[in-house]
Design a protein around this motif. Structure first.
Motif, PDB file in Angstrom:
ATOM      1  N   LEU A  86       0.683  -1.150   0.420  1.00 26.39           N
ATOM      2  CA  LEU A  86       0.093  -0.371  -0.335  1.00 26.39           C
ATOM      3  C   LEU A  86       0.761   1.432  -0.213  1.00 26.39           C
ATOM      4  O   LEU A  86       1.940   1.588   0.343  1.00 26.39           O
ATOM      5  CB  LEU A  86      -0.577  -0.185   1.047  1.00 26.39           C
ATOM      6  CG  LEU A  86      -1.738  -0.909   1.265  1.00 26.39           C
ATOM      7  CD1 LEU A  86      -2.363  -1.057   2.856  1.00 26.39           C
ATOM      8  CD2 LEU A  86      -3.155  -1.530   0.087  1.00 26.39           C
ATOM      9  N   ASP A  87       0.322   2.117  -0.623  1.00 25.47           N
ATOM     10  CA  ASP A  87       1.419   3.581  -0.854  1.00 25.47           C
ATOM     11  C   ASP A  87       0.519   4.609  -0.678  1.00 25.47           C
ATOM     12  O   ASP A  87      -0.604   5.163  -0.312  1.00 25.47           O
ATOM     13  CB  ASP A  87       1.404   3.624  -1.963  1.00 25.47           C
ATOM     14  CG  ASP A  87       2.199   5.076  -2.554  1.00 25.47           C
ATOM     15  OD1 ASP A  87       2.896   5.269  -1.972  1.00 25.47           O
ATOM     16  OD2 ASP A  87       2.233   5.750  -3.734  1.00 25.47           O
ATOM     17  N   MET A  88       1.157   5.031   1.111  1.00 29.53           N
ATOM     18  CA  MET A  88       0.317   5.521   2.447  1.00 29.53           C
ATOM     19  C   MET A  88       1.731   5.977   2.820  1.00 29.53           C
ATOM     20  O   MET A  88       2.280   5.856   2.928  1.00 29.53           O
ATOM     21  CB  MET A  88      -0.155   4.700   3.706  1.00 29.53           C
ATOM     22  CG  MET A  88      -1.473   4.106   2.889  1.00 29.53           C
ATOM     23  SD  MET A  88      -2.551   2.548   3.888  1.00 29.53           S
ATOM     24  CE  MET A  88      -1.447   2.100   5.033  1.00 29.53           C
ATOM     25  N   PRO A  89       0.962   8.025   3.132  1.00 28.33           N
ATOM     26  CA  PRO A  89       2.100   8.426   3.744  1.00 28.33           C
ATOM     27  C   PRO A  89       2.668   7.410   5.294  1.00 28.33           C
ATOM     28  O   PRO A  89       1.354   6.572   5.673  1.00 28.33           O
ATOM     29  CB  PRO A  89       0.655  10.136   4.255  1.00 28.33           C
ATOM     30  CG  PRO A  89      -0.061   9.236   4.212  1.00 28.33           C
ATOM     31  CD  PRO A  89       0.308   8.207   3.125  1.00 28.33           C
ATOM     32  N   LEU A  90       3.340   7.868   5.666  1.00 30.67           N
ATOM     33  CA  LEU A  90       4.446   7.522   7.003  1.00 30.67           C
ATOM     34  C   LEU A  90       2.705   7.719   7.876  1.00 30.67           C
ATOM     35  O   LEU A  90       3.019   6.319   8.481  1.00 30.67           O
ATOM     36  CB  LEU A  90       5.390   8.236   7.241  1.00 30.67           C
ATOM     37  CG  LEU A  90       6.434   7.542   8.686  1.00 30.67           C
ATOM     38  CD1 LEU A  90       6.282   6.307   7.076  1.00 30.67           C
ATOM     39  CD2 LEU A  90       7.693   9.223   8.495  1.00 30.67           C
ATOM     40  N   TRP A  91       2.349   8.591   9.026  1.00 28.94           N
ATOM     41  CA  TRP A  91       1.192   8.574   9.346  1.00 28.94           C
ATOM     42  C   TRP A  91       0.458   7.947   9.819  1.00 28.94           C
ATOM     43  O   TRP A  91       0.027   7.051  10.546  1.00 28.94           O
ATOM     44  CB  TRP A  91       0.569   9.972   9.743  1.00 28.94           C
ATOM     45  CG  TRP A  91      -0.207  10.613   8.614  1.00 28.94           C
ATOM     46  CD1 TRP A  91       0.196  10.929   7.767  1.00 28.94           C
ATOM     47  CD2 TRP A  91      -1.387  10.380   8.520  1.00 28.94           C
ATOM     48  NE1 TRP A  91      -1.117  11.523   6.754  1.00 28.94           N
ATOM     49  CE2 TRP A  91      -2.105  10.997   7.159  1.00 28.94           C
ATOM     50  CE3 TRP A  91      -2.315   9.047   9.186  1.00 28.94           C
ATOM     51  CZ2 TRP A  91      -3.229  10.797   7.124  1.00 28.94           C
ATOM     52  CZ3 TRP A  91      -3.924   9.416   8.589  1.00 28.94           C
ATOM     53  CH2 TRP A  91      -4.495   9.826   7.240  1.00 28.94           C
ATOM     54  N   ALA A  92      -0.037   7.293   8.195  1.00 28.81           N
ATOM     55  CA  ALA A  92      -1.352   6.632   7.923  1.00 28.81           C
ATOM     56  C   ALA A  92      -0.635   4.712   8.457  1.00 28.81           C
ATOM     57  O   ALA A  92      -1.388   4.026   8.683  1.00 28.81           O
ATOM     58  CB  ALA A  92      -1.615   6.127   6.752  1.00 28.81           C
ATOM     59  N   THR A  93       0.560   4.397   7.572  1.00 23.61           N
ATOM     60  CA  THR A  93       1.329   3.673   7.456  1.00 23.61           C
ATOM     61  C   THR A  93       1.552   3.138   9.120  1.00 23.61           C
ATOM     62  O   THR A  93       0.917   1.842   9.991  1.00 23.61           O
ATOM     63  CB  THR A  93       2.392   3.639   7.041  1.00 23.61           C
ATOM     64  OG1 THR A  93       2.782   3.376   6.024  1.00 23.61           O
ATOM     65  CG2 THR A  93       3.081   2.074   7.438  1.00 23.61           C
ATOM     66  N   ALA A  94       1.886   3.956   9.680  1.00 25.67           N
ATOM     67  CA  ALA A  94       1.764   3.718  11.143  1.00 25.67           C
ATOM     68  C   ALA A  94       0.224   3.487  11.993  1.00 25.67           C
ATOM     69  O   ALA A  94       0.352   2.194  12.943  1.00 25.67           O
ATOM     70  CB  ALA A  94       2.692   5.028  11.938  1.00 25.67           C
ATOM     71  N   ILE A  95      -0.491   4.415  11.713  1.00 24.99           N
ATOM     72  CA  ILE A  95      -1.959   3.473  12.368  1.00 24.99           C
ATOM     73  C   ILE A  95      -2.263   2.778  11.986  1.00 24.99           C
ATOM     74  O   ILE A  95      -3.075   1.627  12.371  1.00 24.99           O
ATOM     75  CB  ILE A  95      -3.178   5.375  12.130  1.00 24.99           C
ATOM     76  CG1 ILE A  95      -2.633   6.441  12.691  1.00 24.99           C
ATOM     77  CG2 ILE A  95      -4.202   4.724  12.059  1.00 24.99           C
ATOM     78  CD1 ILE A  95      -3.357   7.477  12.320  1.00 24.99           C
ATOM     79  N   ALA A  96      -2.229   2.086  10.584  1.00 24.03           N
ATOM     80  CA  ALA A  96      -2.652   1.143  10.070  1.00 24.03           C
ATOM     81  C   ALA A  96      -1.741  -0.402  10.694  1.00 24.03           C
ATOM     82  O   ALA A  96      -2.621  -0.787  10.992  1.00 24.03           O
ATOM     83  CB  ALA A  96      -3.034   1.411   8.540  1.00 24.03           C
ATOM     84  N   GLY A  97      -0.656  -0.464  10.970  1.00 22.28           N
ATOM     85  CA  GLY A  97       0.193  -1.205  11.364  1.00 22.28           C
ATOM     86  C   GLY A  97       0.171  -1.879  12.647  1.00 22.28           C
ATOM     87  O   GLY A  97      -0.041  -2.539  12.972  1.00 22.28           O
ATOM     88  N   LEU A  98      -0.342  -0.466  13.531  1.00 23.07           N
ATOM     89  CA  LEU A  98      -0.427  -0.312  14.768  1.00 23.07           C
ATOM     90  C   LEU A  98      -1.948  -1.569  14.890  1.00 23.07           C
ATOM     91  O   LEU A  98      -2.353  -2.278  15.501  1.00 23.07           O
ATOM     92  CB  LEU A  98      -0.594   1.063  15.511  1.00 23.07           C
ATOM     93  CG  LEU A  98       0.960   1.315  15.612  1.00 23.07           C
ATOM     94  CD1 LEU A  98       0.608   2.676  16.434  1.00 23.07           C
ATOM     95  CD2 LEU A  98       1.852   0.424  16.600  1.00 23.07           C
ATOM     96  N   LEU A  99      -2.804  -1.196  13.964  1.00 26.77           N
ATOM     97  CA  LEU A  99      -3.879  -1.848  14.473  1.00 26.77           C
ATOM     98  C   LEU A  99      -3.580  -3.558  13.844  1.00 26.77           C
ATOM     99  O   LEU A  99      -4.311  -4.243  14.371  1.00 26.77           O
ATOM    100  CB  LEU A  99      -4.931  -0.881  13.187  1.00 26.77           C
ATOM    101  CG  LEU A  99      -5.524  -0.280  14.082  1.00 26.77           C
ATOM    102  CD1 LEU A  99      -6.596   0.524  13.555  1.00 26.77           C
ATOM    103  CD2 LEU A  99      -6.696  -0.006  15.181  1.00 26.77           C
ATOM    104  N   LEU A 100      -3.436  -3.721  12.985  1.00 30.23           N
ATOM    105  CA  LEU A 100      -3.191  -4.834  12.063  1.00 30.23           C
ATOM    106  C   LEU A 100      -1.931  -5.797  12.942  1.00 30.23           C
ATOM    107  O   LEU A 100      -2.336  -6.599  13.327  1.00 30.23           O
ATOM    108  CB  LEU A 100      -2.328  -4.397  10.874  1.00 30.23           C
ATOM    109  CG  LEU A 100      -3.547  -4.235   9.647  1.00 30.23           C
ATOM    110  CD1 LEU A 100      -2.413  -3.926   8.616  1.00 30.23           C
ATOM    111  CD2 LEU A 100      -4.509  -4.368   9.419  1.00 30.23           C
ATOM    112  N   LEU A 101      -1.137  -4.852  13.704  1.00 30.61           N
ATOM    113  CA  LEU A 101      -0.315  -5.413  14.563  1.00 30.61           C
ATOM    114  C   LEU A 101      -1.097  -6.542  16.107  1.00 30.61           C
ATOM    115  O   LEU A 101      -0.666  -7.294  16.264  1.00 30.61           O
ATOM    116  CB  LEU A 101       1.184  -5.585  14.526  1.00 30.61           C
ATOM    117  CG  LEU A 101       2.457  -5.098  13.605  1.00 30.61           C
ATOM    118  CD1 LEU A 101       3.108  -4.308  14.119  1.00 30.61           C
ATOM    119  CD2 LEU A 101       2.625  -6.516  13.381  1.00 30.61           C
ATOM    120  N   ASP A 102      -1.566  -5.237  16.080  1.00 28.99           N
ATOM    121  CA  ASP A 102      -2.491  -5.926  17.252  1.00 28.99           C
ATOM    122  C   ASP A 102      -2.769  -6.370  17.006  1.00 28.99           C
ATOM    123  O   ASP A 102      -3.734  -7.750  18.014  1.00 28.99           O
ATOM    124  CB  ASP A 102      -2.870  -4.014  18.438  1.00 28.99           C
ATOM    125  CG  ASP A 102      -3.482  -4.124  19.066  1.00 28.99           C
ATOM    126  OD1 ASP A 102      -3.157  -5.086  20.352  1.00 28.99           O
ATOM    127  OD2 ASP A 102      -5.064  -3.661  19.561  1.00 28.99           O
TER     128      ASP A 102
END
Length: 279
Positions: A86-102
Motif C-alpha cells: 500500500l502506498d500510504m503516507p507515514l502517519w497512515a502506515t503507523a496507524i494502520a500498522g499498529l491496528l494490524l499488529l495488534d
C-alpha cells in the motif's frame, strides 16, 4: 513523524527496559492512590511471582529477537506484506500498522489460545492470578511467550511491518497491557470515551472473571475495536468480578511458581474438565 520513526528504528535496549519498568512503577503508584479492590494478600509477594514470569518472558523474547528482526528486514527488502504493497503516507502506515499488529499479534493470538486446548493449557497460567494488578500484565508461562512470539512474527510477515513499527507496537503493547491490568479506578467520564478506542481496565478486567462466558470475551490488548468488530465485547460491573479460573482456584495454582510451570504438562481431572468446557 520522521523523528518517531528514526527513534524506534534504533531504540536502545535500555530504553525498552525503561518503558517496561517505568510503566510498572507508574501504575503501581496509581494503584496505591485509587485502587478498585483492596488487596487481600501481600502485594509484594504477588508482584514477586509475576515479576518472575515477566523475566522469563524477557528471556524468551531476547533469545528469539533475531528472528523478529530478520523477518522485518526481509519483508522490507523484498517488498512483501500488506503495508509494503500500500502506498500510504507515514502517519497512515503507523496507524494502520499498529491496528494490524495488534490484531494479529495480540487479539488473534489471544482468541486462539482460548479456542485451542493445548494452547489454553499454557495461557491459563495468566488467568490463575486472583489478585489482578499491573504486574499481572506479563504473567505468562514461558511456553505462552513462545506462542505469542510466533503470532507476532507471523503478523510482521503478513502485514509487512518495518522494524520501527514493530518496536513502536511492542512499546505500546507493554504500556497498554500494564494499564489495562492495573488495579485502578478510572472515572466513567474518562473510561467511556477512552474505551471507544483503547482497551481500558474496566473492559479487560471482565476477561479475568473466573467463569465463562466472561473469560471468553474482551481479548483486546491495545485497541478495543477488534472485540467490538468480532462480537467478543462485554461489559460487567467490575465490583462484582472474581478473578481466577474456576478449575484452578487452589492456593498452589496461583501462588506456587513450580506448580504453575507444570500445569500445562499435567493431565489431571481439573485440566480435563477445562478442556471439556472449551470443546
Amino acid at each position: 513523524m520522521e523523528s518517531i520513526v528514526q527513534y524506534f528504528e534504533t531504540i536502545p535496549s535500555s530504553h525498552r527496559s525503561l518503558i517496561l519498568v517505568g510503566g510498572i512503577a507508574l501504575f503501581w503508584i496509581i494503584e496505591s492512590a485509587v485502587p478498585l479492590f483492596t488487596f487481600r494478600a501481600s502485594k509484594w509477594k504477588h508482584a514477586g511471582i509475576n515479576i518472575f514470569f515477566t523475566l522469563t518472558t524477557i528471556v524468551v523474547n531476547f533469545v528469539l529477537a533475531f528472528i523478529l528482526v530478520w523477518s522485518s528486514d526481509w519483508v522490507v527488502a523484498n517488498n512483501f506484506g500488506l503495508l509494503q504493497w500500500l502506498d500510504m503516507p507515514l502517519w497512515a502506515t503507523a496507524i494502520a500498522g499498529l491496528l494490524l499488529l495488534d490484531f494479529g499479534g495480540a487479539y488473534l493470538a489471544h482468541w486462539t489460545e482460548h479456542r485451542v486446548p493445548v494452547l489454553w493449557k499454557f495461557h491459563l497460567i495468566h488467568h490463575t492470578d486472583q489478585h489482578l494488578d499491573t504486574t499481572s500484565a506479563n504473567r505468562h508461562h514461558p511456553g505462552e511467550s513462545v506462542i505469542r512470539f510466533v503470532f507476532t512474527t507471523a503478523a510482521v510477515v503478513v502485514f509487512g511491518a518495518p522494524i520501527w513499527l514493530v518496536f513502536l507496537y511492542q512499546s505500546m503493547s507493554v504500556v497498554l497491557s500494564q494499564f489495562n491490568h492495573a488495579n485502578i479506578t478510572v472515572p466513567k467520564w474518562i473510561d467511556k470515551p477512552l474505551g471507544l478506542i483503547f482497551v481500558t481496565p474496566d473492559m479487560h478486567r471482565v476477561h479475568h472473571h473466573y467463569r465463562l462466558p466472561y473469560t471468553d470475551t474482551n481479548f483486546g490488548n491495545i485497541f478495543s475495536i477488534w472485540d467490538r468488530l468480532f462480537g467478543t465485547y462485554s461489559q460487567v460491573d467490575n465490583r462484582k468480578l472474581v478473578y481466577g479460573v474456576d478449575t484452578h482456584m487452589e492456593l498452589d495454582d496461583h501462588q506456587s511458581i513450580g506448580r504453575m510451570l507444570r500445569i500445562p504438562f499435567e493431565r489431571s481431572s481439573t485440566v480435563d474438565h477445562e478442556l471439556d468446557q472449551l470443546n
